[in-house]
Structures are given as structure tokens and as C-alpha cells.
Scaffold this motif. Structure first.
Motif, PDB file in Angstrom:
ATOM      1  N   LYS A 180      36.593 -24.014-109.833  1.00 13.99           N
ATOM      2  CA  LYS A 180      36.431 -22.559-109.783  1.00 13.99           C
ATOM      3  C   LYS A 180      37.634 -21.923-109.080  1.00 13.99           C
ATOM      4  O   LYS A 180      38.110 -20.851-109.461  1.00 13.99           O
ATOM      5  N   VAL A 181      38.111 -22.596-108.023  1.00 12.10           N
ATOM      6  CA  VAL A 181      39.291 -22.109-107.297  1.00 12.10           C
ATOM      7  C   VAL A 181      40.479 -22.060-108.247  1.00 12.10           C
ATOM      8  O   VAL A 181      41.207 -21.058-108.310  1.00 12.10           O
ATOM      9  N   ASP A 182      40.674 -23.138-109.007  1.00 10.77           N
ATOM     10  CA  ASP A 182      41.785 -23.190-109.964  1.00 10.77           C
ATOM     11  C   ASP A 182      41.662 -22.074-110.996  1.00 10.77           C
ATOM     12  O   ASP A 182      42.654 -21.406-111.333  1.00 10.77           O
ATOM     13  N   SER A 183      40.447 -21.834-111.490  1.00 12.04           N
ATOM     14  CA  SER A 183      40.218 -20.780-112.478  1.00 12.04           C
ATOM     15  C   SER A 183      40.544 -19.408-111.903  1.00 12.04           C
ATOM     16  O   SER A 183      41.141 -18.556-112.580  1.00 12.04           O
ATOM     17  N   MET A 184      40.135 -19.178-110.647  1.00  9.00           N
ATOM     18  CA  MET A 184      40.397 -17.894-110.012  1.00  9.00           C
ATOM     19  C   MET A 184      41.894 -17.672-109.804  1.00  9.00           C
ATOM     20  O   MET A 184      42.401 -16.564-109.989  1.00  9.00           O
ATOM     21  N   ILE A 185      42.597 -18.734-109.445  1.00  9.83           N
ATOM     22  CA  ILE A 185      44.057 -18.627-109.259  1.00  9.83           C
ATOM     23  C   ILE A 185      44.719 -18.250-110.577  1.00  9.83           C
ATOM     24  O   ILE A 185      45.617 -17.399-110.624  1.00  9.83           O
ATOM     25  N   ASN A 186      44.269 -18.866-111.666  1.00 10.79           N
ATOM     26  CA  ASN A 186      44.817 -18.544-112.985  1.00 10.79           C
ATOM     27  C   ASN A 186      44.439 -17.134-113.433  1.00 10.79           C
ATOM     28  O   ASN A 186      45.241 -16.431-114.051  1.00 10.79           O
TER      29      ASN A 186
END
Length: 401
Positions: free
Chosen positions: A302-308
Motif C-alpha cells: 500500500k505504501v508503494d502504491s501511495m508513493i506511485n
């Protein structure tokens, strides 16, 4: 009774929508603002009425009301680019007013959009520095402290936690003192919000400086003083996050999980992506420590998705990639390992560029100027003291001789 009230309000709203320009002029600004003031932030339904408010202010050439209308539009508009457009309109009208405080506030408002909504820290800092320039010699202490708070936010983001703490200690003191005054409810709420946000940000500085006793104390104070949670729900979400991180550090994962989940549920409905993403990171870390790898990966991804999604990162949430790379390595997933490694390097590069530029700008355009201002104050004081020392013996001589 409540149902009939809603129906009456709906009928009046529809009637209002079809008012012609002449009829609009006969309505007071309060009558119009009453129609939308209870809508939540970023609820575009309110814009029907906000636009009528702005239209009335324009026809009457009332720049004060125009600015209020544009500020309300920023609050209720969901589209971020539209928020910026309204912020630009507020700045144009503010310059027409010739009032430096109003101009300062307009620039601050635009900076807040860049910081919180777009995560474009360079542009946010530019607007904050303009707001600071126009606020010099101002007697509006609330405005000065609000600018001080947001400059502290930039320094905290840069990792200058000691310098940021100075800003937040100043604003904490100011807002705490003005919470006690008998003020209009909206002003009281603003001061309370300023206080709770200041002590939360100060606690975060202490956390990063490893001054954990001070951090823990401020988190406890925040939770104790937040009497009416509904009035400060977002701040309550921040303190729940802080409490969860505090308990996680102490190894109390079960209690930490309760607080982090509560924070997640509050923040998920707001646009503070930084805080929400940080909560996702700590939930991922917590489940990792508990040995629940599957749930941990859900949150870390989820963190990776939010960063993207929002194109921003911080040193705090960047650590997610260390866990994701470890998992991909242990499971022999070369593709995922390469992807997460690239993401980690990209976030590093983004942070390095951001930090170098922001650091240079804040030192050159704010810290140096503040130092020169303080130097001028001390020089004036020494100058006055010098003349006082010369004048005193002369006065004594004239009196006694």
C-alpha cells in the motif's frame, strides 16, 4: 421533525439555485454562507452556493467578501488544480486591497495547497517565504504564528528537527495561551487546532531526536486535552498514530495495533497522504514483527502504491522498501526484487534533489534574513544602551549640580 427540516432545506436550496442576479443581491452574505457551512471539506456540492457568494461579492465590488469566497472555494473544491486557481484569484484580489496581512495570508493559503494536496514542497516553500515577507512588521500574531508553523513543517521534512522544534515550541506557546481566551467559537477552534497540531509536530521532532520521554509526554497531553474528538478528528487521528508508534517502539504490538488501526480509519477519509502512508508503513512493520508476513506485505505494498499515486516520499516511509526487498530476496522473486530496488533508488534520488534545493532555499531566503533581522535588533539595542549610558551621567550632573 428532522426529516421535514431536511426537505425544507432542499426546497430552499433548489429555489436559491434559480435566483436571478437581482434577487441574489438582496440576500445577505450570511444567508448564503449558512447554506454551505456544514458541508465537509472537499465536498463539491457546496460549490453551488460558494459560487453564488463569490458572484455577489464581485457584483458589489466587495474585495473582502471575494477573498472569503475564494478561501471557501479552496476548502470545498475537491479538484486540486481548481484549488490552486482559486488561490491565485485570492492573491490577485488581495493585492487590490493593498493590505500586507491579507496578501500574506493569500500566499500562505496557496503554499498549504502545494504542501498538503500536491506534495510539491519547492513551490510550497516559495509561497511560505512570500507570506513571511509580507507579514514582516505585522501586528497579526495569529498570522505570524501560522506562517511560523508551516515553515517548521518544511524544516521537519528536511530533517532539521532541532530547528523545526524551535518553530513548534513558539507556536505551541502562542496557541495554548489563546485557547484560554473568551473568543468566537470558530477562532477558538482555530487556536485549538493550532495548539494540537503544534504539539503533535513537536512530538515528532522529539521522536526523531530520540528524546522519547518528551515525545511520550506530548502524545499523552494531546490525548488528554482532546475533549471533543468530533471537533478535532484529524488531530485525534495524528495522536492515535503517535501513540501507536510509541507502543510499537516499546514492543507492545497488540496495543499499538489498536491505535494504528484507529488512526488509519480516521486518516483514510482525509487527504493527508503523508500521515496515512506512514500509518500503512508502521502497520506493515508491526505485522512483520508479529510474524504475519502476508498482512505485512499488504500494508507495505500500500505504501508503494501511495508513493506511485501521489509522487512523494519521506525518509520515514522509504524504509518500506527494505522489508519488501528482503521478502522478495527470501522468496527468490528476482522481478520483484529488481522493482523494489529501483523504487528504493528512485525515492532516494527524489529525496536528495528535494532536500538539497529546499535546504539551500530556506537557508538563503529565511534563516539568513532572520539572522540579519535579529542582528539589527541587537545593534539597535546596543545603540540605545550606549546613548543611555552617556545620557545618564549628564542628567545626574544637571540634577545635583
Amino acid at each position: 421533525m428532522h426529516y421535514h427540516h431536511k426537505i425544507s432545506l432542499l426546497i430552499f436550496n433548489l429555489f436559491f439555485f434559480f435566483l436571478n442576479a437581482q434577487e441574489l443581491q438582496s440576500l445577505s452574505y450570511k444567508t448564503i454562507s449558512d447554506l454551505y457551512e456544514n458541508y465537509p471539506e472537499n465536498d463539491s456540492r457546496a460549490m453551488i452556493f460558494v459560487n453564488k457568494y463569490i458572484e455577489k461579492a464581485k457584483k458589489e465590488n466587495n474585495w473582502k467578501k471575494q477573498i472569503i469566497g475564494y478561501e471557501d472555494a479552496i476548502y470545498y473544491t475537491e479538484d486540486i488544480n481548481r484549488k490552486l486557481s482559486y488561490a491565485d484569484s485570492a492573491i490577485v484580489v488581495a493585492f487590490k486591497s493593498g493590505d500586507r496581512d491579507i496578501i500574506s495570508r493569500a500566499y500562505l493559503g496557496k503554499g498549504i495547497i502545494y504542501y498538503y494536496n500536491k506534495r510539491q514542497y519547492k513551490y510550497a516553500l516559495e509561497q511560505y517565504l512570500k507570506a513571511y515577507q509580507f507579514s514582516r512588521n505585522s501586528s497579526n500574531d495569529y498570522l505570524i504564528n501560522k506562517i511560523d508553523y508551516h515553515l517548521g513543517m518544511v524544516k521537519s521534512y528536511l530533517g532539521y528537527y532541532e530547528a523545526a522544534a524551535v518553530h513548534f515550541r513558539n507556536t505551541t506557546k502562542y496557541f495554548e495561551e489563546h485557547m484560554k481566551e473568551n473568543l468566537h467559537p470558530n477562532i477558538r477552534l482555530n487556536n485549538e487546532s493550532g495548539y494540537f497540531n503544534s504539539i503533535y509536530r513537536l512530538s515528532n521532532c522529539y521522536k526523531n531526536l530520540r528524546l522519547y520521554n518528551k515525545e511520550d509526554s506530548l502524545i499523552s497531553i494531546g490525548l488528554q486535552k482532546l475533549k471533543n474528538i468530533n471537533e478535532h478528528l484529524l488531530e485525534y487521528g495524528y495522536f492515535q498514530k503517535g501513540k501507536g508508534v510509541q507502543l510499537l517502539r516499546k514492543g507492545n504490538t497488540d496495543e499499538a495495533l489498536k491505535h494504528l488501526k484507529l488512526s488509519r480509519d480516521i486518516l483514510v477519509n482525509n487527504q493527508d497522504y503523508n500521515s496515512l502512508t506512514a500509518v500503512y508503513f508502521y502497520l506493515g512493520k508491526l505485522y512483520w514483527l508479529k510474524g504475519n508476513r502476508a498482512e505485512s506485505l499488504v500494508y507495505l505494498n500500500k505504501v508503494d502504491s501511495m508513493i506511485n499515486k501521489v509522487q512523494f516520499t519521506t525518509p520515514e516511509i522509504r524504509s518500506s522498501y527494505k522489508y519488501l526487498i528482503t521478502d522478495a530476496t527470501e522468496n527468490g522473486s528476482l522481478g520483484k526484487r529488481l522493482y523494489y530496488s529501483d523504487q528504493f533508488l528512485l525515492t532516494n534520488s527524489t529525496l536528495n534533489v528535494d532536500f538539497a534545493m529546499l535546504s539551500s532555499k530556506i537557508h538563503e531566503e529565511y534563516d539568513t534574513e532572520k539572522l540579519l533581522e535579529e542582528k539589527q535588533i541587537w545593534e539597535n539595542k546596543l545603540h540605545n544602551d550606549f546613548y543611555f549610558l552617556i545620557a545618564t551621567p549628564v542628567v545626574i550632573f544637571l540634577i545635583f549640580f
